[in-house]
Design a protein around this motif. Structure first.
Motif, PDB file in Angstrom:
ATOM      1  N   UNK A  72      32.183   0.116 -18.693  1.00  0.00           N
ATOM      2  CA  UNK A  72      30.773   0.897 -18.433  1.00  0.00           C
ATOM      3  C   UNK A  72      31.364   1.896 -16.847  1.00  0.00           C
ATOM      4  N   UNK A  73      32.010   0.784 -15.986  1.00  0.00           N
ATOM      5  CA  UNK A  73      32.036   1.988 -14.652  1.00  0.00           C
ATOM      6  C   UNK A  73      32.762   3.609 -15.072  1.00  0.00           C
ATOM      7  N   UNK A  74      34.003   3.626 -16.570  1.00  0.00           N
ATOM      8  CA  UNK A  74      34.794   4.340 -16.062  1.00  0.00           C
ATOM      9  C   UNK A  74      33.832   6.062 -16.801  1.00  0.00           C
ATOM     10  N   UNK A  75      32.819   5.504 -17.580  1.00  0.00           N
ATOM     11  CA  UNK A  75      31.594   6.117 -18.262  1.00  0.00           C
ATOM     12  C   UNK A  75      31.048   6.725 -17.551  1.00  0.00           C
ATOM     13  N   UNK A  76      30.759   5.973 -16.042  1.00  0.00           N
ATOM     14  CA  UNK A  76      29.581   5.934 -15.831  1.00  0.00           C
ATOM     15  C   UNK A  76      30.517   7.200 -14.568  1.00  0.00           C
ATOM     16  N   UNK A  77      31.297   6.733 -14.190  1.00  0.00           N
ATOM     17  CA  UNK A  77      32.697   7.794 -13.667  1.00  0.00           C
ATOM     18  C   UNK A  77      32.382   8.954 -14.080  1.00  0.00           C
ATOM     19  N   UNK A  78      32.562   9.111 -15.483  1.00  0.00           N
ATOM     20  CA  UNK A  78      32.696  10.686 -16.482  1.00  0.00           C
ATOM     21  C   UNK A  78      31.601  11.296 -16.270  1.00  0.00           C
ATOM     22  N   UNK A  79      30.710  10.673 -16.550  1.00  0.00           N
ATOM     23  CA  UNK A  79      29.052  11.118 -16.336  1.00  0.00           C
ATOM     24  C   UNK A  79      29.031  12.081 -15.116  1.00  0.00           C
ATOM     25  N   UNK A  80      29.249  10.896 -14.081  1.00  0.00           N
ATOM     26  CA  UNK A  80      28.979  11.324 -12.355  1.00  0.00           C
ATOM     27  C   UNK A  80      29.597  12.545 -12.038  1.00  0.00           C
ATOM     28  N   UNK A  81      31.022  12.501 -13.196  1.00  0.00           N
ATOM     29  CA  UNK A  81      31.860  13.434 -12.022  1.00  0.00           C
ATOM     30  C   UNK A  81      31.684  14.916 -13.244  1.00  0.00           C
ATOM     31  N   UNK A  82      31.279  15.255 -14.696  1.00  0.00           N
ATOM     32  CA  UNK A  82      30.075  16.099 -15.400  1.00  0.00           C
ATOM     33  C   UNK A  82      29.469  16.330 -15.254  1.00  0.00           C
ATOM     34  N   UNK A  83      28.476  15.861 -14.074  1.00  0.00           N
ATOM     35  CA  UNK A  83      27.458  16.479 -13.751  1.00  0.00           C
ATOM     36  C   UNK A  83      27.358  16.470 -12.380  1.00  0.00           C
ATOM     37  N   UNK A 142      28.571  19.498 -13.348  1.00  0.00           N
ATOM     38  CA  UNK A 142      27.988  20.903 -13.799  1.00  0.00           C
ATOM     39  C   UNK A 142      26.856  21.341 -12.637  1.00  0.00           C
ATOM     40  N   UNK A 143      26.823  20.570 -11.436  1.00  0.00           N
ATOM     41  CA  UNK A 143      25.872  20.796 -10.632  1.00  0.00           C
ATOM     42  C   UNK A 143      26.977  22.343 -10.069  1.00  0.00           C
ATOM     43  N   UNK A 144      28.023  21.644  -9.413  1.00  0.00           N
ATOM     44  CA  UNK A 144      28.854  23.133  -8.843  1.00  0.00           C
ATOM     45  C   UNK A 144      28.650  23.802  -9.483  1.00  0.00           C
ATOM     46  N   UNK A 145      29.000  23.977 -10.788  1.00  0.00           N
ATOM     47  CA  UNK A 145      28.838  25.646 -11.150  1.00  0.00           C
ATOM     48  C   UNK A 145      27.463  26.170 -10.842  1.00  0.00           C
ATOM     49  N   UNK A 146      26.730  25.028 -11.712  1.00  0.00           N
ATOM     50  CA  UNK A 146      24.530  26.556 -11.185  1.00  0.00           C
ATOM     51  C   UNK A 146      25.075  26.408  -9.836  1.00  0.00           C
ATOM     52  N   UNK A 147      25.360  25.911  -9.182  1.00  0.00           N
ATOM     53  CA  UNK A 147      25.384  25.797  -8.131  1.00  0.00           C
ATOM     54  C   UNK A 147      25.703  27.466  -7.194  1.00  0.00           C
ATOM     55  N   UNK A 148      27.338  27.728  -8.224  1.00  0.00           N
ATOM     56  CA  UNK A 148      27.735  28.753  -7.723  1.00  0.00           C
ATOM     57  C   UNK A 148      27.452  29.788  -8.520  1.00  0.00           C
ATOM     58  N   UNK A 149      26.983  28.973  -9.465  1.00  0.00           N
ATOM     59  CA  UNK A 149      26.539  30.226 -10.410  1.00  0.00           C
ATOM     60  C   UNK A 149      24.863  31.172  -9.920  1.00  0.00           C
ATOM     61  N   UNK A 150      24.117  30.233  -9.410  1.00  0.00           N
ATOM     62  CA  UNK A 150      23.163  30.409  -8.283  1.00  0.00           C
ATOM     63  C   UNK A 150      23.208  31.053  -6.757  1.00  0.00           C
ATOM     64  N   UNK A 151      24.359  30.788  -6.658  1.00  0.00           N
ATOM     65  CA  UNK A 151      25.160  31.232  -5.002  1.00  0.00           C
ATOM     66  C   UNK A 151      25.694  32.393  -5.283  1.00  0.00           C
TER      67      UNK A 151
END
Length: 262
Positions: free
Chosen positions: A174-185, A188-197
């Protein structure tokens, strides 16, 4: 060769030989008579010794009952001295015999001592081995009796460990999956922020370029107005018309920047 004449052997009649044989047998029978026992001999000796004694003053044996007190004391002293002398003599002979035996049997005594020490050591080892064997037998019996209980305890602990391991593995998954989801999020947030920037940078750059173009256009208009005023004064209306047409057409670079920003 033998010297001298051969001795003449006396001859006997058969009757004489028979009588001699009978005499020898009779003498042998007399010698085989039963001797008194040791107890009887000691009793007879004690009876004679208690009644008779040696008196040095007389230099002879006599009855104790007829002797005076001084004679009896002197006899006892003489007997004591004789016994002490005999004891000293026996002790001297014993010492000499002991010295001879020690000299002759010294090697055997040394070997015997070594063998005795070896036997004692072996005996001690045997006793220790017996003690160890009894201890090991007791331990074996105790361990054999405790094996079923220990197996049951081990199986119980193994079951608990397996259950805990399953829970931990599930939690880890469960923790591995949660970590993978957090890393993906986060990606994505970094990518979105980079795109916005990047978009903001592009918009800001386009705005700056637009402002620069407007300023340049304003400068051109001012320059054109100045030129037009100067030409009007010089009487050249056609040049003013051409200049105004050129100033109203935007440059190609400004048009490309505006298109990219839009």
């Amino acid at each position: 060769m033998m010297s001298g004449a051969i001795p003449e052997i006396e001859t006997f009649e058969e009757e004489e030989l028979t009588n001699a044989r009978l005499m020898i047998e009779q003498e042998a029978e007399d010698d085989n008579q039963e001797l008194p026992s040791l107890e009887e001999f000691n009793a007879t000796w004690e009876a004679c010794f208690s009644e008779w004694a040696y008196f040095p003053s007389r230099n002879a044996y006599g009855r104790i009952s007829t002797a005076t007190k001084a004679d009896r004391i002197e006899s006892a002293k003489h007997r004591f001295e004789a016994l002490r002398a005999e004891a000293d003599a026996q002790a001297g002979r014993a010492r000499k015999l002991e010295a001879r035996l020690k000299m002759r049997l010294g090697g055997y005594a040394k070997v015997a001592d070594q063998r005795a020490a070896g036997l004692n050591r072996v005996q001690q080892e045997v006793e220790n081995a017996q003690i160890e064997s009894s201890c090991h037998s007791m331990l074996l019996a105790n361990e054999t009796a405790a094996i079923p209980r220990r197996i049951a305890d081990a199986e119980g602990r193994a079951a608990l460990e397996a259950e805990a391991e399953e829970l931990l593995q599930a939690e880890y998954q469960r923790l591995v999956e949660e970590k993978a989801a957090l890393l993906a999020a986060r990606a994505a947030a970094r990518k979105e922020a980079s795109a916005k920037k990047t978009a903001a940078k592009r918009a800001r750059r386009a705005q700056e370029e637009k402002e620069m173009l407007e300023e340049e256009e304003e400068e051109r208009k001012k320059s054109a107005a100045v030129v037009a005023g100067a030409k009007s004064k010089a009487g050249a209306p056609e040049a003013m018309v051409l200049e105004s047409e050129e100033s109203t057409e935007p440059p190609k670079e400004a048009a490309a920047v505006i298109a990219a920003a839009s």
